[in-house]
Motif scaffolding. Structure first.
Motif, mmCIF file in Angstrom:
data_model
loop_
_atom_site.group_PDB
_atom_site.id
_atom_site.type_symbol
_atom_site.label_atom_id
_atom_site.label_comp_id
_atom_site.label_asym_id
_atom_site.label_seq_id
_atom_site.Cartn_x
_atom_site.Cartn_y
_atom_site.Cartn_z
ATOM 1 N N PHE A 82 0.854 -1.180 0.000
ATOM 2 C CA PHE A 82 0.000 0.000 0.000
ATOM 3 C C PHE A 82 0.889 1.228 0.000
ATOM 4 O O PHE A 82 2.086 1.160 0.301
ATOM 5 C CB PHE A 82 -0.952 -0.003 1.204
ATOM 6 C CG PHE A 82 -0.282 0.130 2.543
ATOM 7 C CD1 PHE A 82 -0.229 1.358 3.184
ATOM 8 C CD2 PHE A 82 0.291 -0.964 3.166
ATOM 9 C CE1 PHE A 82 0.380 1.488 4.425
ATOM 10 C CE2 PHE A 82 0.895 -0.846 4.405
ATOM 11 C CZ PHE A 82 0.943 0.384 5.022
ATOM 12 N N VAL A 83 0.300 2.370 -0.375
ATOM 13 C CA VAL A 83 1.044 3.622 -0.461
ATOM 14 C C VAL A 83 0.740 4.449 0.775
ATOM 15 O O VAL A 83 -0.417 4.667 1.124
ATOM 16 C CB VAL A 83 0.669 4.405 -1.740
ATOM 17 C CG1 VAL A 83 1.397 5.729 -1.779
ATOM 18 C CG2 VAL A 83 0.980 3.568 -2.973
ATOM 19 N N GLU A 116 -1.212 -6.157 -5.051
ATOM 20 C CA GLU A 116 -0.577 -7.462 -4.906
ATOM 21 C C GLU A 116 0.916 -7.429 -5.196
ATOM 22 O O GLU A 116 1.627 -8.353 -4.821
ATOM 23 C CB GLU A 116 -1.273 -8.484 -5.793
ATOM 24 C CG GLU A 116 -2.691 -8.772 -5.326
ATOM 25 C CD GLU A 116 -3.346 -9.891 -6.099
ATOM 26 O OE1 GLU A 116 -2.639 -10.634 -6.818
ATOM 27 O OE2 GLU A 116 -4.565 -10.020 -5.992
ATOM 28 N N SER A 117 1.404 -6.392 -5.863
ATOM 29 C CA SER A 117 2.839 -6.292 -6.144
ATOM 30 C C SER A 117 3.329 -4.871 -5.868
ATOM 31 O O SER A 117 2.564 -3.909 -5.918
ATOM 32 C CB SER A 117 3.140 -6.670 -7.596
ATOM 33 O OG SER A 117 2.739 -5.640 -8.469
ATOM 34 N N LYS A 118 4.606 -4.794 -5.594
ATOM 35 C CA LYS A 118 5.220 -3.494 -5.315
ATOM 36 C C LYS A 118 5.161 -2.597 -6.555
ATOM 37 O O LYS A 118 4.950 -1.397 -6.458
ATOM 38 C CB LYS A 118 6.671 -3.709 -4.877
ATOM 39 C CG LYS A 118 7.336 -2.482 -4.355
ATOM 40 C CD LYS A 118 8.706 -2.809 -3.786
ATOM 41 C CE LYS A 118 9.311 -1.599 -3.129
ATOM 42 N NZ LYS A 118 10.573 -1.915 -2.457
ATOM 43 N N GLU A 119 5.316 -3.197 -7.720
ATOM 44 C CA GLU A 119 5.287 -2.444 -8.976
ATOM 45 C C GLU A 119 3.921 -1.792 -9.204
ATOM 46 O O GLU A 119 3.838 -0.646 -9.632
ATOM 47 C CB GLU A 119 5.644 -3.348 -10.163
ATOM 48 C CG GLU A 119 7.078 -3.824 -10.156
ATOM 49 C CD GLU A 119 7.354 -4.949 -9.160
ATOM 50 O OE1 GLU A 119 6.416 -5.704 -8.791
ATOM 51 O OE2 GLU A 119 8.518 -5.046 -8.723
ATOM 52 N N GLU A 120 2.852 -2.525 -8.916
ATOM 53 C CA GLU A 120 1.498 -1.964 -9.064
ATOM 54 C C GLU A 120 1.315 -0.771 -8.135
ATOM 55 O O GLU A 120 0.733 0.237 -8.532
ATOM 56 C CB GLU A 120 0.442 -3.018 -8.736
ATOM 57 C CG GLU A 120 0.285 -4.113 -9.748
ATOM 58 C CD GLU A 120 -0.759 -5.131 -9.288
ATOM 59 O OE1 GLU A 120 -1.823 -4.714 -8.793
ATOM 60 O OE2 GLU A 120 -0.487 -6.315 -9.419
ATOM 61 N N ALA A 121 1.777 -0.907 -6.911
ATOM 62 C CA ALA A 121 1.656 0.182 -5.940
ATOM 63 C C ALA A 121 2.452 1.414 -6.403
ATOM 64 O O ALA A 121 1.974 2.541 -6.295
ATOM 65 C CB ALA A 121 2.135 -0.278 -4.565
ATOM 66 N N GLN A 122 3.654 1.199 -6.939
ATOM 67 C CA GLN A 122 4.463 2.309 -7.421
ATOM 68 C C GLN A 122 3.801 3.014 -8.601
ATOM 69 O O GLN A 122 3.853 4.227 -8.706
ATOM 70 C CB GLN A 122 5.861 1.829 -7.802
ATOM 71 C CG GLN A 122 6.694 1.480 -6.593
ATOM 72 C CD GLN A 122 8.012 0.793 -6.945
ATOM 73 O OE1 GLN A 122 8.131 0.145 -7.979
ATOM 74 N NE2 GLN A 122 8.979 0.938 -6.069
ATOM 75 N N LYS A 123 3.159 2.254 -9.475
ATOM 76 C CA LYS A 123 2.450 2.851 -10.611
ATOM 77 C C LYS A 123 1.295 3.744 -10.152
ATOM 78 O O LYS A 123 0.976 4.727 -10.799
ATOM 79 C CB LYS A 123 1.919 1.775 -11.545
ATOM 80 C CG LYS A 123 2.983 1.116 -12.382
ATOM 81 C CD LYS A 123 2.365 0.061 -13.280
ATOM 82 C CE LYS A 123 3.427 -0.719 -14.023
ATOM 83 N NZ LYS A 123 2.839 -1.795 -14.830
ATOM 84 N N SER A 124 0.669 3.391 -9.048
ATOM 85 C CA SER A 124 -0.467 4.173 -8.562
ATOM 86 C C SER A 124 -0.035 5.549 -8.049
ATOM 87 O O SER A 124 -0.854 6.457 -7.951
ATOM 88 C CB SER A 124 -1.205 3.414 -7.454
ATOM 89 O OG SER A 124 -0.480 3.453 -6.256
#
Length: 70
Positions: A9-10, A60-68
């Protein structure tokens, strides 16, 4: 995503890793690691307590969170 899985999460522009404790409707309860003051500087532990967020804010992944963040 299910209880016991790692999730991300961010928080204030930073991505944090957590463990999924419970999923209830549109909310996810997470617990995350804190630095352990009784051990070395790199040792972390899970502590009681947690954070409840909407599913849309948990990834579910660190990459998805970073993209957000962008």
């Amino acid at each position: 995503m299910k209880p016991g899985d790692k999730a991300y999460f961010v928080e204030t522009g930073n991505v944090r890793e957590a463990e999924v404790l419970k999923i209830n409707g549109d909310f996810v309860t997470l617990r995350f690691r804190y630095p352990d003051p009784n051990s070395g500087p790199r040792h972390t532990v899970y502590q009681n307590g947690g954070l409840r967020l909407r599913k849309s804010r948990v990834f579910e992944s660190k990459e998805e969170a970073q993209k957000s963040i962008r």
